[in-house]
Design a protein around this motif. Structure first.
Motif, mmCIF file in Angstrom:
data_model
loop_
_atom_site.group_PDB
_atom_site.id
_atom_site.type_symbol
_atom_site.label_atom_id
_atom_site.label_comp_id
_atom_site.label_asym_id
_atom_site.label_seq_id
_atom_site.Cartn_x
_atom_site.Cartn_y
_atom_site.Cartn_z
ATOM 1 N N VAL A 1 0.504 -1.579 0.208
ATOM 2 C CA VAL A 1 -0.050 -0.423 -0.097
ATOM 3 C C VAL A 1 1.158 1.309 0.097
ATOM 4 O O VAL A 1 1.621 1.627 1.153
ATOM 5 N N VAL A 2 0.846 2.033 -1.184
ATOM 6 C CA VAL A 2 1.920 2.916 -1.583
ATOM 7 C C VAL A 2 0.581 4.358 -0.386
ATOM 8 O O VAL A 2 1.520 5.343 0.338
ATOM 9 N N SER A 3 -0.469 4.405 -1.325
ATOM 10 C CA SER A 3 -1.316 5.965 0.073
ATOM 11 C C SER A 3 -2.790 5.711 -0.464
ATOM 12 O O SER A 3 -3.306 4.656 -0.612
ATOM 13 N N GLY A 4 -2.868 5.722 0.782
ATOM 14 C CA GLY A 4 -4.849 5.770 1.092
ATOM 15 C C GLY A 4 -5.271 6.126 2.753
ATOM 16 O O GLY A 4 -4.449 6.985 3.202
ATOM 17 N N LYS A 5 -5.833 5.309 2.443
ATOM 18 C CA LYS A 5 -6.353 4.812 4.005
ATOM 19 C C LYS A 5 -6.710 3.812 4.424
ATOM 20 O O LYS A 5 -7.033 2.500 4.441
ATOM 21 N N LEU A 6 -6.221 3.426 6.049
ATOM 22 C CA LEU A 6 -6.660 2.513 6.571
ATOM 23 C C LEU A 6 -6.945 2.993 7.866
ATOM 24 O O LEU A 6 -6.957 4.309 8.994
ATOM 25 N N ASP B 1 3.633 7.626 0.865
ATOM 26 C CA ASP B 1 4.527 6.780 0.967
ATOM 27 C C ASP B 1 5.306 5.704 1.391
ATOM 28 O O ASP B 1 6.490 5.505 1.621
ATOM 29 N N GLY B 2 4.137 4.537 1.331
ATOM 30 C CA GLY B 2 4.169 3.684 2.109
ATOM 31 C C GLY B 2 4.111 3.315 3.820
ATOM 32 O O GLY B 2 4.647 2.442 4.627
ATOM 33 N N ILE B 3 3.933 5.116 4.245
ATOM 34 C CA ILE B 3 3.704 4.440 5.638
ATOM 35 C C ILE B 3 2.960 4.618 6.533
ATOM 36 O O ILE B 3 2.118 6.222 5.750
ATOM 37 N N ALA B 4 1.964 4.451 7.607
ATOM 38 C CA ALA B 4 0.788 4.765 8.031
ATOM 39 C C ALA B 4 1.289 5.605 9.289
ATOM 40 O O ALA B 4 2.115 5.165 9.989
ATOM 41 N N SER B 5 0.158 6.648 9.317
ATOM 42 C CA SER B 5 0.595 7.093 10.565
ATOM 43 C C SER B 5 -0.465 6.603 11.994
ATOM 44 O O SER B 5 -1.819 7.089 11.317
#
Length: 131
Positions: free
Chosen positions: A101-106, A119-123
């Motif tokens: 997953v490069v971008s989006g929402k969880l 950029d592939g990193i979840a906050s």
């Protein structure tokens, strides 16, 4: 963030920790990327018992990826009689290790909070009022 990683993430809110709806996090508006890697059959075989297969199956459905079987493959399905990896193992490697997953929402299924992925990193930082 590899798809394998999503099988181990849950909502960061304390109020969600006790609810089953906080796992797995649901992908929304995601951009996927596939990066080819050398296969590691031993890693996939060792990781398979640790996966929540039902959650992984649901994730692939949400993302419109090829459907997984109802049950995790057996050891015999992963390795051919000649000791070589089977197509099932290669497909799992592609799904779990090469797809990211490069971008989006969880999104948490309990509180509906959206964790951004960039950029592939979840906050997973929460605003102070949600901690």
């Amino acid at each position: 963030m590899k798809l394998l990683t999503l099988n181990f993430l849950t909502c960061a809110r304390k109020t969600c920790k006790a609810t089953a709806a906080s796992f797995p996090l649901h992908c929304r508006e995601v951009e996927l990327e596939q990066v080819e890697m050398d296969p590691n059959p031993l890693f996939i075989k060792n990781m398979l018992p640790r996966l929540d297969w039902k959650a992984m199956k649901g994730l692939t459905q949400e993302l419109g990826l090829p459907q997984l079987p109802n049950e995790a493959p057996s050891e015999e399905e992963l390795q051919g009689a000649d000791g070589e990896p089977t197509q099932v193992l290669n497909d799992l490697h592609t799904l779990l290790m090469e797809t990211s997953v490069v971008s989006g929402k969880l999104v948490c299924g309990n509180c509906e909070y959206e964790y951004p992925v960039k950029d592939g990193i979840a906050s997973f930082l929460l605003p102070s009022h949600m901690v």
